[in-house]
Motif scaffolding. Structure first.
Motif: not given
Length: 180
Positions: A31-35
């Protein structure tokens, strides 16, 4: 329950909790990478947004963008900001709340005079959620003027849309007998 069964159940519970913890850790990283990737796209979009807002033909650019949104079946309100139109174009209809937050973020940056090359740093200092929650007026913000021609084109587009809706679904289908 016997001591042997209780130990087996306790071990199974611990393994499951450890597995859930591992899944949560991996999910949070994803999720952090996608953000991070999404913010990168937002920075790229801000460059286009800034150029369009500064261009003498911005009304035509945004009129074409509205046509694009219609062709992709992405609804928008006639009073939607230019920034919201842009974020709807990149995020689509599925991410309404994100499009709204990101549009507000870009609009706030533009009104504060943030240049495209400064936007990444400004974004880190003024996160999307922070700007989204602020309801007060933006200090040192410039007013974004829409030309009379732009207002006229928006009004015409709104009237055409309204007429198309009325054509598809008339206001009234009752008939009147003029000869009683």
């Amino acid at each position: 329950m016997s001591a042997g069964k209780k130990t087996t159940v306790d071990d199974a519970i611990k393994k499951s909790i450890n597995l859930l913890n591992d899944i949560a850790t991996k999910s949070n990283k994803i999720i952090a990478k996608a953000e991070e990737h999404l913010y990168e796209r937002l920075r790229e979009t801000y460059v286009i947004y800034y150029k369009w807002m500064e261009h003498k033909n911005k009304d035509e650019f945004f009129e074409e963008l509205q046509g694009y949104l219609v062709s992709k079946h992405i609804p928008y309100k006639s009073n939607a900001s230019e920034a919201l139109l842009m974020t709807k174009a990149i995020l689509g209809e599925e991410n309404k709340s994100k499009a709204s937050k990101y549009g507000k973020h870009m609009d706030t940056a533009y009104r504060k005079g943030i240049l495209p090359k400064e936007y990444g740093a400004w974004m880190k200092e003024n996160g999307v959620e922070i700007v989204s929650r602020r309801q007060s007026r933006i200090k040192d913000a410039q007013t974004v003027k829409i030309s009379s021609k732009g207002k006229y084109k928006r009004a015409v587009a709104l009237i055409h849309t309204w007429l198309e809706i009325r054509e598809a679904k008339p206001i009234s289908t009752a008939g009147y007998n003029l000869n009683p």
